[in-house]
Design an enzyme around this catalytic site. Structure first.
Site, short mmCIF file in Angstrom:
data_model
loop_
_atom_site.label_atom_id
_atom_site.label_comp_id
_atom_site.label_asym_id
_atom_site.label_seq_id
_atom_site.Cartn_x
_atom_site.Cartn_y
_atom_site.Cartn_z
N ASP A 8 46.01 20.38 27.37
CA ASP A 8 46.34 19.88 28.69
C ASP A 8 47.85 19.59 28.65
O ASP A 8 48.41 19.36 27.58
CB ASP A 8 45.53 18.59 28.94
CG ASP A 8 45.94 17.90 30.21
OD1 ASP A 8 46.08 18.59 31.23
OD2 ASP A 8 46.13 16.66 30.19
N ASP A 10 49.93 17.48 31.29
CA ASP A 10 50.29 16.11 31.68
C ASP A 10 49.59 15.09 30.80
O ASP A 10 48.36 15.03 30.77
CB ASP A 10 49.88 15.86 33.15
CG ASP A 10 50.67 16.70 34.14
OD1 ASP A 10 51.90 16.71 34.03
OD2 ASP A 10 50.06 17.34 35.01
N GLY A 45 44.06 14.32 35.47
CA GLY A 45 43.28 15.55 35.32
C GLY A 45 42.66 16.05 36.62
O GLY A 45 42.08 17.12 36.67
N ARG A 48 45.36 17.92 43.04
CA ARG A 48 46.17 17.20 44.03
C ARG A 48 45.33 16.74 45.23
O ARG A 48 45.39 15.57 45.63
CB ARG A 48 47.32 18.09 44.50
CG ARG A 48 48.39 17.35 45.26
CD ARG A 48 49.49 18.32 45.70
NE ARG A 48 49.98 19.11 44.60
CZ ARG A 48 50.65 20.26 44.74
NH1 ARG A 48 50.92 20.73 45.94
NH2 ARG A 48 51.06 20.95 43.68
N SER A 115 47.57 21.28 37.03
CA SER A 115 48.77 21.14 37.86
C SER A 115 49.36 22.46 38.33
O SER A 115 49.58 23.38 37.53
CB SER A 115 49.85 20.37 37.09
OG SER A 115 51.05 20.37 37.83
N ASN A 117 52.29 22.50 39.33
CA ASN A 117 53.70 22.37 38.93
C ASN A 117 53.92 22.73 37.47
O ASN A 117 55.04 22.54 36.96
CB ASN A 117 54.18 20.94 39.20
CG ASN A 117 54.33 20.66 40.69
OD1 ASN A 117 55.12 21.31 41.37
ND2 ASN A 117 53.55 19.73 41.22
N ASP A 169 43.85 14.20 27.65
CA ASP A 169 44.01 12.74 27.80
C ASP A 169 43.16 12.21 28.95
O ASP A 169 43.26 11.03 29.30
CB ASP A 169 45.48 12.37 28.05
CG ASP A 169 45.94 12.78 29.44
OD1 ASP A 169 45.53 13.86 29.91
OD2 ASP A 169 46.69 12.01 30.06
C1 BG6 Z 1 46.99 17.05 36.39
C2 BG6 Z 1 47.34 15.58 36.48
O1 BG6 Z 1 47.52 17.59 35.22
O2 BG6 Z 1 47.50 17.76 37.52
C3 BG6 Z 1 46.83 15.02 37.80
O3 BG6 Z 1 46.75 14.88 35.41
C4 BG6 Z 1 47.37 15.84 38.97
O4 BG6 Z 1 47.21 13.67 37.92
C5 BG6 Z 1 47.01 17.31 38.78
O5 BG6 Z 1 46.85 15.37 40.21
C6 BG6 Z 1 47.55 18.21 39.87
O6 BG6 Z 1 48.94 18.23 39.79
P1 BG6 Z 1 49.91 18.94 40.82
O7 BG6 Z 1 51.22 19.01 40.08
O8 BG6 Z 1 49.35 20.31 41.10
O9 BG6 Z 1 49.97 18.10 42.03
MG MG Z 2 46.31 15.10 31.41
#
Ligand code: BG6
Ligand code: MG
Length: 209
Positions: A8, A10, A45, A48, A115, A117, A169
């Protein structure tokens, strides 16, 4: 025999918790919605849009689907401002040594993150070209605890699911790993894993391979 480890991103490779918190908090304050770190912990985890639904549990008015999309986009705009400040110094303790050690032992390493991002974050911390596969929020339809993101990472690596190990995590991530039929390692107290370690600087993963 484990042939690949899927991480993972984040909270395992880099700590973005504060960036997520500050971005959700800014959006929530603007909307007059109560938000705190305990609520933020529930977003780990989680995708969004699913995170937004959790944030909106404290809202006093109803939002239309269109407004919800705008709120999520606004939060993501703030989040993107914060993550442009990330540098390789934000790689979590022990993560780089762990990755290098696995690779030196012929183990494939991949990312399995909810994510969207992920590409930006990997670029900021200088790891864009490091991983053998990157599976993230951009190539999945179901977020953790659905196993899709990990299954896709294993498919990209062409390694059977049962020969993969995941590091997470988030409780939702551990559940996703289990549903994928993979060996699970938790860091920072995520529950239900086969192996629990405090963080990647405390124990070498090689002994669990
Ligand atoms: C996960 C995070 O990795 O990504 C979450 O732990 C988050 O908290 C999720 O909401 C989505 O992220 P993003 O960057 O696509 O908004
Ligand atoms: Mg995580």
């Amino acid at each position: 025999m484990i042939k690949a480890v899927i991480f993972d991103l984040d909270g395992v490779i880099v700590s973005t918790d504060d960036c997520h918190y500050e971005a959700w908090k800014k959006m929530a304050d603007e909307e007059d919605i109560y938000f705190d770190k305990t609520i933020n912990n529930r977003l780990r985890g989680v995708s969004r849009m699913e995170s937004l639904e959790i944030v909106l549990e404290r809202a006093t008015k109803e939002y239309s689907e269109e407004e919800k999309l705008q709120l999520a986009e606004r939060k993501n705009g703030y989040y993107k401002e914060f993550i442009t400040k990330l540098t390789p110094a934000d790689i979590l303790p022990g993560a780089m040594n762990t990755l290098d050690e696995l690779r030196a032992n012929g183990i494939k390493v991949a990312i399995g993150s909810s994510s969207k991002n992920t590409p930006v974050i990997l670029k900021q911390i200088g790891l864009s070209d490091y991983f053998d596969a990157v599976s993230d929020g951009n190539n999945i339809t179901n977020s953790k605890p659905d196993p899709e993101v990990f299954l896709k990472a294993a498919d990209m690596l062409d390694i059977p699911y049962g020969e993969c190990m995941i590091v997470e995590d988030a409780d939702a991530g551990i559940e996703a790993g289990k549903r994928a039929g993979m060996k699970t390692v938790s860091v920072h107290g995520a529950k239900g894993a086969d192996i629990e370690i405090e963080d990647l600087s405390k124990k070498s993963l090689i002994k669990f391979i």
